[in-house]
Design a protein around this motif. Structure first.
Motif, PDB file in Angstrom:
ATOM      1  N   GLN A 106      38.490  30.692  20.861  1.00 34.42           N
ATOM      2  CA  GLN A 106      39.536  29.704  21.159  1.00 34.42           C
ATOM      3  C   GLN A 106      40.763  30.347  21.789  1.00 34.42           C
ATOM      4  N   LEU A 107      41.149  31.509  21.271  1.00 34.56           N
ATOM      5  CA  LEU A 107      42.299  32.216  21.834  1.00 34.56           C
ATOM      6  C   LEU A 107      42.007  32.631  23.267  1.00 34.56           C
ATOM      7  N   ALA A 108      40.823  33.172  23.506  1.00 38.02           N
ATOM      8  CA  ALA A 108      40.453  33.633  24.855  1.00 38.02           C
ATOM      9  C   ALA A 108      40.477  32.467  25.841  1.00 38.02           C
ATOM     10  N   ARG A 109      39.956  31.311  25.440  1.00 38.80           N
ATOM     11  CA  ARG A 109      39.938  30.147  26.338  1.00 38.80           C
ATOM     12  C   ARG A 109      41.367  29.723  26.707  1.00 38.80           C
ATOM     13  N   MET A 110      42.265  29.722  25.715  1.00 40.12           N
ATOM     14  CA  MET A 110      43.664  29.369  25.980  1.00 40.12           C
ATOM     15  C   MET A 110      44.301  30.362  26.953  1.00 40.12           C
ATOM     16  N   GLU A 111      44.111  31.640  26.661  1.00 40.07           N
ATOM     17  CA  GLU A 111      44.729  32.682  27.492  1.00 40.07           C
ATOM     18  C   GLU A 111      44.205  32.639  28.920  1.00 40.07           C
ATOM     19  N   LEU A 112      42.900  32.511  29.080  1.00 36.85           N
ATOM     20  CA  LEU A 112      42.317  32.521  30.424  1.00 36.85           C
ATOM     21  C   LEU A 112      42.879  31.391  31.273  1.00 36.85           C
ATOM     22  N   PHE A 113      42.955  30.186  30.699  1.00 36.12           N
ATOM     23  CA  PHE A 113      43.461  29.056  31.482  1.00 36.12           C
ATOM     24  C   PHE A 113      44.942  29.253  31.834  1.00 36.12           C
ATOM     25  N   LEU A 114      45.746  29.630  30.862  1.00 43.11           N
ATOM     26  CA  LEU A 114      47.190  29.715  31.100  1.00 43.11           C
ATOM     27  C   LEU A 114      47.563  30.892  31.997  1.00 43.11           C
ATOM     28  N   PHE A 115      46.990  32.074  31.752  1.00 45.07           N
ATOM     29  CA  PHE A 115      47.307  33.233  32.601  1.00 45.07           C
ATOM     30  C   PHE A 115      46.806  33.020  34.029  1.00 45.07           C
ATOM     31  N   PHE A 116      45.556  32.575  34.174  1.00 48.25           N
ATOM     32  CA  PHE A 116      44.957  32.429  35.505  1.00 48.25           C
ATOM     33  C   PHE A 116      45.709  31.381  36.322  1.00 48.25           C
ATOM     34  N   SER A 117      45.940  30.212  35.744  1.00 53.87           N
ATOM     35  CA  SER A 117      46.610  29.152  36.501  1.00 53.87           C
ATOM     36  C   SER A 117      48.066  29.516  36.810  1.00 53.87           C
ATOM     37  N   CYS A 118      48.690  30.233  35.889  1.00 52.65           N
ATOM     38  CA  CYS A 118      50.086  30.641  36.123  1.00 52.65           C
ATOM     39  C   CYS A 118      50.179  31.646  37.274  1.00 52.65           C
ATOM     40  N   LEU A 119      49.239  32.606  37.315  1.00 55.98           N
ATOM     41  CA  LEU A 119      49.253  33.615  38.379  1.00 55.98           C
ATOM     42  C   LEU A 119      49.006  32.973  39.741  1.00 55.98           C
ATOM     43  N   LEU A 120      48.055  32.038  39.811  1.00 55.88           N
ATOM     44  CA  LEU A 120      47.766  31.422  41.103  1.00 55.88           C
ATOM     45  C   LEU A 120      48.810  30.382  41.503  1.00 55.88           C
ATOM     46  N   GLN A 121      49.539  29.871  40.523  1.00 55.27           N
ATOM     47  CA  GLN A 121      50.678  29.002  40.850  1.00 55.27           C
ATOM     48  C   GLN A 121      51.773  29.794  41.564  1.00 55.27           C
ATOM     49  N   ARG A 122      51.983  31.020  41.125  1.00 57.77           N
ATOM     50  CA  ARG A 122      53.114  31.825  41.620  1.00 57.77           C
ATOM     51  C   ARG A 122      52.778  32.703  42.826  1.00 57.77           C
ATOM     52  N   PHE A 123      51.497  33.125  42.955  1.00 53.97           N
ATOM     53  CA  PHE A 123      51.164  34.129  43.966  1.00 53.97           C
ATOM     54  C   PHE A 123      49.920  33.768  44.768  1.00 53.97           C
ATOM     55  N   THR A 124      49.895  34.241  46.005  1.00 52.39           N
ATOM     56  CA  THR A 124      48.666  34.275  46.790  1.00 52.39           C
ATOM     57  C   THR A 124      48.176  35.723  46.783  1.00 52.39           C
ATOM     58  N   LEU A 125      46.914  35.894  46.413  1.00 52.76           N
ATOM     59  CA  LEU A 125      46.354  37.231  46.218  1.00 52.76           C
ATOM     60  C   LEU A 125      45.491  37.621  47.405  1.00 52.76           C
ATOM     61  N   SER A 126      45.590  38.886  47.803  1.00 51.21           N
ATOM     62  CA  SER A 126      44.768  39.389  48.902  1.00 51.21           C
ATOM     63  C   SER A 126      44.552  40.883  48.744  1.00 51.21           C
ATOM     64  N   SER A 127      43.574  41.405  49.486  1.00 48.33           N
ATOM     65  CA  SER A 127      43.347  42.846  49.502  1.00 48.33           C
ATOM     66  C   SER A 127      44.405  43.517  50.367  1.00 48.33           C
ATOM     67  N   PRO A 128      44.688  44.793  50.106  1.00 52.38           N
ATOM     68  CA  PRO A 128      45.568  45.533  51.014  1.00 52.38           C
ATOM     69  C   PRO A 128      44.981  45.539  52.428  1.00 52.38           C
ATOM     70  N   ALA A 129      45.827  45.662  53.421  1.00 50.45           N
ATOM     71  CA  ALA A 129      45.389  45.623  54.820  1.00 50.45           C
ATOM     72  C   ALA A 129      44.272  46.638  55.067  1.00 50.45           C
ATOM     73  N   GLY A 130      43.200  46.183  55.681  1.00 48.42           N
ATOM     74  CA  GLY A 130      42.098  47.069  56.048  1.00 48.42           C
ATOM     75  C   GLY A 130      41.129  47.396  54.935  1.00 48.42           C
ATOM     76  N   VAL A 131      41.352  46.806  53.754  1.00 53.32           N
ATOM     77  CA  VAL A 131      40.473  47.091  52.611  1.00 53.32           C
ATOM     78  C   VAL A 131      39.596  45.871  52.328  1.00 53.32           C
ATOM     79  N   GLU A 132      38.288  46.076  52.251  1.00 53.00           N
ATOM     80  CA  GLU A 132      37.360  44.993  51.957  1.00 53.00           C
ATOM     81  C   GLU A 132      37.249  44.810  50.442  1.00 53.00           C
ATOM     82  N   PRO A 133      37.339  43.578  49.931  1.00 48.52           N
ATOM     83  CA  PRO A 133      37.192  43.368  48.487  1.00 48.52           C
ATOM     84  C   PRO A 133      35.849  43.882  47.980  1.00 48.52           C
ATOM     85  N   ASN A 134      35.866  44.536  46.837  1.00 48.13           N
ATOM     86  CA  ASN A 134      34.677  45.210  46.305  1.00 48.13           C
ATOM     87  C   ASN A 134      34.322  44.604  44.949  1.00 48.13           C
TER      88      ASN A 134
END
Length: 499
Positions: free
Chosen positions: A450-478
């Motif tokens: 139950q704790l993990a489910r709460m944390e995953l939803f709140l942390f994940f949605s909060c991070l994507l609300q605030r930031f757009t995530l990408s790889s550093p220039a020239g680096v392919e996601p691995n």
């Protein structure tokens, strides 16, 4: 016998003869000790002493077990830690056995490496009456402090705020988010068990988190396997396995220090956290030593909650961010839903979850494909039993692999692809899936689910609300992994640009 006869006898017993005798003795004793029982599940042909190590690459055991299942069936056996292990493959079998034979498969085996570090103490390694008492107490206590309730949400929101501020301070430059996320997730369980959180600038605490990561990784390595196979030898020879002991000693010392500090300023009328509640329980159970309410067991129960509450959820989030980098179109759809449902003026809340089916589906798919505990945690048969058409003797180790459940081709439409659609119906509503068992099932199901489910939803949605995530220039996601006691991504860097 004359002196001459004795001399002749000793001349005959040369070093070569002793070596031959020793080898024959070892082979014979290994055969007797590990002889295949009658009507036992089939498996690959094992060599004396080393068992099936020659068949297995320890860096991808979970994938090789799937191949064995294709050859030997969904119930088979291997030898890795010395004794034979029965492996259960596929959702239906794992669920059926773990639920219908839950009591008989509720115990943990005593593996030499873990016994030498943790003994039979704590919540993970203990069995029987002690384990039942400790699990009951831990669940009750954590619920009283808000586990699974909205009363814990403000604490997670606060940590989300600190985490996003720390990421903002990177100013869009490439950085590895692992330790920051470890610290943030760990702080939630730290408040519950220690009554305090730790600043991201606390180098001592961050070093401790790195020690946990390294120890968990090394536990899945070849030296740990050798220790479990040949404990009497490995206890006496130097080698990398001693690093596991050294790393865990630092973590155990940290926990013991917190426990001792609580004992000094403990107020029975005002329990602040899990440790205080345990100290109160010690008085109630002072005449029932078998229940495990003593200071030493308190240290190891606290250790289990601290480590489990840190490692698994942060590793899942670490997978989540790299998948969002790999699939920017999915990231954009999550952000569109967050913007529409939550906006930008407040943090996402648990009350938003039902209105965010796509985000919820993405989080579930991250858990499924991230597969962070691929082999599950080993269990042992309390009594002799029957699984399918096979006889399983008492004391046999059993693994219901979660890889075979989360990637079951008869349960998932595209099991080997990252597909949030696994958790969405034709109208785009969230749908539960029976084969979604990342927390396992049965008597030993993860108590922090139950704790993990709460944390995953709140942390994940909060991070994507605030930031757009990408790889550093020239680096392919691995998406490559590294396998220890958990399955985690290879270290990577990302850029988090404020939205």
């Amino acid at each position: 016998m004359s002196a001459m006869d004795l001399l002749h006898f000793y001349e005959c017993i040369d070093i070569k003869s002793i070596l031959i005798f020793s080898c024959v003795f070892l082979l014979l004793s290994d055969y007797i000790r590990n002889k295949v029982p009658k009507n036992f599940p089939p498996g690959p042909w094992s060599l004396p002493i080393i068992g099936d190590l020659h068949h297995i690459d320890h860096t991808k055991v979970h994938l090789q077990l799937t191949k064995f299942a294709e050859k030997y069936g969904n119930i088979f056996s291997i030898r890795v830690f010395g004794p034979r292990i029965v492996v259960l493959d596929g959702y239906k079998l794992v669920k059926e056995v773990y639920l219908q034979q839950g009591e008989n498969l509720a115990d943990r085996p005593s593996l030499p490496l873990f016994y030498d570090i943790f003994g039979d103490k704590g919540l993970v390694a203990s069995n029987g009456y002690k384990w039942k008492q400790q699990r009951r107490f831990a669940l009750t206590t954590l619920r009283n402090f808000g586990l699974g309730k909205q009363s814990l949400e403000p604490s997670i929101h606060l940590e989300c705020h600190f985490l996003t501020e720390a990421i903002s301070n990177e100013h869009g430059r490439p950085f590895d988010p692992r330790i920051l996320m470890n610290n943030a997730v760990s702080n939630v369980i730290c408040v519950l068990v220690f009554g305090e959180r730790f600043e991201y600038s606390d180098n001592q605490f961050q070093s401790l988190l790195k020690n946990i990561n390294e120890a968990v990784y090394l536990e899945g390595g070849i030296w740990a396997q050798l220790y479990n196979m040949f404990p009497s030898i490995m206890r006496r020879v130097p080698g990398p396995h001693y690093q596991i002991f050294a790393l865990w000693k630092k973590v155990i010392d940290f926990v013991r220090e917190k426990v001792n500090a609580h004992r000094v300023n403990y107020d029975p009328s005002n329990p602040r956290d899990y440790i205080d509640c345990f100290l109160g329980e010690m008085e109630k159970f002072k005449d029932d030593t078998a229940a495990g309410f003593d200071v030493e067991n308190l240290c190891f129960c606290t250790l289990d909650l601290f480590v489990a509450g840190t490692e698994t959820t942060s590793t899942t989030l670490y997978w989540g961010l790299v998948y969002m980098i790999k699939y920017p179109e999915i990231q954009a759809k999550v952000q569109e839903e967050i913007d529409r449902v939550v906006g930008s003026s407040r943090q996402p809340s648990l009350s938003d979850k039902d209105s965010m089916p796509y985000t919820n589906a993405v989080i579930h798919e991250i858990q499924r494909i991230g597969n962070i505990v691929p082999l599950n945690v080993v269990r042992v048969a309390v009594e002799s039993t029957q699984i399918g058409k096979y006889s399983i003797p008492k004391g046999t180790m059993v693994i219901g692999t979660l890889t075979s459940v989360l990637f079951d081709e008869s349960e998932w439409e595209t099991p080997h692809s990252f597909n949030p659609g696994h958790f969405l119906d034709a109208e785009g509503n969230f749908r539960r899936r029976d084969a979604f068992l990342p927390f396992s099932t049965g008597k030993r199901v993860c108590l922090g689910e139950q704790l993990a489910r709460m944390e995953l939803f709140l942390f994940f949605s909060c991070l994507l609300q605030r930031f757009t995530l990408s790889s550093p220039a020239g680096v392919e996601p691995n998406l490559d992994f590294k396998l220890g006691a958990t399955l985690s991504p290879q270290p990577y860097k990302l850029c988090a640009v404020p939205r």
